[in-house]
Design an enzyme around this catalytic site. Structure first.
Site, PDB file in Angstrom:
ATOM      1  N   ARG A   1       0.867  -1.177   0.000  1.00  0.00           N
ATOM      2  CA  ARG A   1       0.000   0.000   0.000  1.00  0.00           C
ATOM      3  C   ARG A   1       0.904   1.228   0.000  1.00  0.00           C
ATOM      4  O   ARG A   1       2.037   1.196   0.505  1.00  0.00           O
ATOM      5  CB  ARG A   1      -0.899   0.017   1.237  1.00  0.00           C
ATOM      6  CG  ARG A   1      -1.818  -1.186   1.365  1.00  0.00           C
ATOM      7  CD  ARG A   1      -2.620  -1.108   2.658  1.00  0.00           C
ATOM      8  NE  ARG A   1      -3.525  -2.239   2.805  1.00  0.00           N
ATOM      9  CZ  ARG A   1      -3.230  -3.376   3.417  1.00  0.00           C
ATOM     10  NH1 ARG A   1      -2.023  -3.528   3.958  1.00  0.00           N
ATOM     11  NH2 ARG A   1      -4.112  -4.355   3.507  1.00  0.00           N
TER      12      ARG A   1
ATOM     13  N   HIS B   1      -1.979   2.422  -6.028  1.00  0.00           N
ATOM     14  CA  HIS B   1      -2.730   1.247  -5.593  1.00  0.00           C
ATOM     15  C   HIS B   1      -2.992   0.289  -6.750  1.00  0.00           C
ATOM     16  O   HIS B   1      -3.107  -0.924  -6.533  1.00  0.00           O
ATOM     17  CB  HIS B   1      -4.059   1.670  -4.954  1.00  0.00           C
ATOM     18  CG  HIS B   1      -4.590   0.645  -3.991  1.00  0.00           C
ATOM     19  ND1 HIS B   1      -3.996   0.401  -2.766  1.00  0.00           N
ATOM     20  CD2 HIS B   1      -5.651  -0.209  -4.076  1.00  0.00           C
ATOM     21  CE1 HIS B   1      -4.675  -0.546  -2.137  1.00  0.00           C
ATOM     22  NE2 HIS B   1      -5.680  -0.939  -2.914  1.00  0.00           N
TER      23      HIS B   1
ATOM     24  N   ARG C   1      -0.351  -2.205  -6.891  1.00  0.00           N
ATOM     25  CA  ARG C   1      -0.568  -3.279  -5.906  1.00  0.00           C
ATOM     26  C   ARG C   1      -1.551  -4.313  -6.462  1.00  0.00           C
ATOM     27  O   ARG C   1      -1.355  -5.519  -6.305  1.00  0.00           O
ATOM     28  CB  ARG C   1      -1.077  -2.664  -4.605  1.00  0.00           C
ATOM     29  CG  ARG C   1      -1.517  -3.655  -3.531  1.00  0.00           C
ATOM     30  CD  ARG C   1      -1.887  -2.860  -2.268  1.00  0.00           C
ATOM     31  NE  ARG C   1      -2.764  -3.585  -1.375  1.00  0.00           N
ATOM     32  CZ  ARG C   1      -2.359  -4.408  -0.407  1.00  0.00           C
ATOM     33  NH1 ARG C   1      -1.068  -4.620  -0.242  1.00  0.00           N
ATOM     34  NH2 ARG C   1      -3.221  -5.011   0.387  1.00  0.00           N
TER      35      ARG C   1
ATOM     36  N   LYS D   1      -1.728  -1.878   7.516  1.00  0.00           N
ATOM     37  CA  LYS D   1      -3.138  -1.695   7.814  1.00  0.00           C
ATOM     38  C   LYS D   1      -3.590  -2.728   8.844  1.00  0.00           C
ATOM     39  O   LYS D   1      -3.247  -3.909   8.742  1.00  0.00           O
ATOM     40  CB  LYS D   1      -3.970  -1.839   6.531  1.00  0.00           C
ATOM     41  CG  LYS D   1      -5.425  -1.471   6.716  1.00  0.00           C
ATOM     42  CD  LYS D   1      -6.166  -1.516   5.399  1.00  0.00           C
ATOM     43  CE  LYS D   1      -7.615  -1.095   5.564  1.00  0.00           C
ATOM     44  NZ  LYS D   1      -8.345  -1.135   4.265  1.00  0.00           N
TER      45      LYS D   1
END
Length: 293
Positions: A134, A224, A227, A159
């Site tokens: 992230r 993102h 990812r 996270k």
């Protein structure tokens, strides 16, 4: 700062909520109070319902944005104010549309990264793809997190306040070493303009936007989306979903399983039933017209 705000902040700190979550919740409750011009503890169930309708119909917020506001109000009334009514009933979550991300091919990822000219921006965006991080995790990397002996990258407090390890690609290690020799970062692997602070997510996002414009790719590209590409490319290469879950740091396997709907080797491995239909016999050619001249 009001006593209620202090108490809510303390409740979040006791539960070890992430700092960004704390700031977001406090902002959402502040917006709620300002909308009615009253302290939140003087507002009740019907006010909460009216506010949600206002966010939906007048503010026209996306379901994702409304989810954040509802989560903040649920915490306020359930944890801090300890109201006897059930916040989940008064604050139902709107259904989010199930959208699949647009995935870059390996060639498109390489072309995009070749369009990132700044050495620091190139290193951090490459890390987002090569390690599946992230953006919040990438900007907070330290030089000590790169373990070249075990060929892993330590992601500290990702996270959900969880540590994890991801693979360190030899190609990524070479890029990071070249970057380190040129910039000699100290505390943070990717320092920002302010002394003692890492690069901001906004700065990385702006660098990504500029590189996307140079690349002229028709697909959208964000940190993102790199990812997402990491996960799908691993799946297409034969990695199992459980391994990808651990690498991405997903709490639920169901979240990772969504990538099964995107991977081409899973979606396109079965032939279409159209291929099973008998091929029509070729139509006979019309007789040639006689030539008179």
């Amino acid at each position: 700062m009001t006593q209620l705000r202090q108490r809510m902040r303390a409740d979040m700190q006791v539960r070890n909520l992430a700092l960004n979550t704390q700031l977001s919740y406090l902002q959402q409750v502040s917006l709620f109070a300002r909308h009615f011009g009253k302290p939140p503890d003087l507002l009740g169930r019907e006010d909460v319902r009216t506010y949600q309708i206002y966010l939906t119909n007048e503010k026209k917020l996306t379901p994702g944005s409304i989810h954040i506001a509802i989560a903040a109000l649920r915490f306020l009334y359930k944890v801090t104010l300890k109201r006897d009514w059930v916040p989940e009933e008064a604050l139902p979550l709107p259904k989010k549309p199930q959208k699949l991300p647009i995935i870059l091919s390996p060639g498109e990822v390489q072309h995009f990264l070749n369009c990132v000219f700044n050495v620091k921006h190139h290193a951090i965006l490459t890390t987002c793809y090569a390690a599946g991080l992230r953006i919040s995790e990438a900007v907070h990397l330290k030089a000590a997190d790169i373990d070249s002996q075990r060929m892993v990258v330590r992601v500290e407090q990702g996270k959900g306040r969880k540590d994890r390890y991801v693979m360190l690609s030899p190609k990524l290690l070479e890029i990071l070493r070249n970057y380190w020799k040129m910039r000699k970062p100290k505390e943070w692997l990717f320092p920002g303009d302010r002394a003692g602070r890492p690069i901001t997510r906004d700065a990385v996002g702006q660098a990504c936007t500029k590189a996307h414009e140079r690349s002229r790719l028709s697909k959208p590209v964000t940190p993102h989306s790199l990812r997402h590409a990491f996960a799908v490319h691993l799946l297409e290469a034969g990695a199992d979903v459980r391994t990808i879950q651990l690498l991405l740091g997903h709490r639920s396997l169901a979240t990772t399983a969504h990538y099964l709907r995107i991977a081409t080797n899973k979606v396109c491995a079965t032939s279409s039933p159209f291929e099973l239909l008998p091929r029509p016999a070729p139509s006979p050619l019309p007789p040639a017209k006689p030539e008179y001249f």
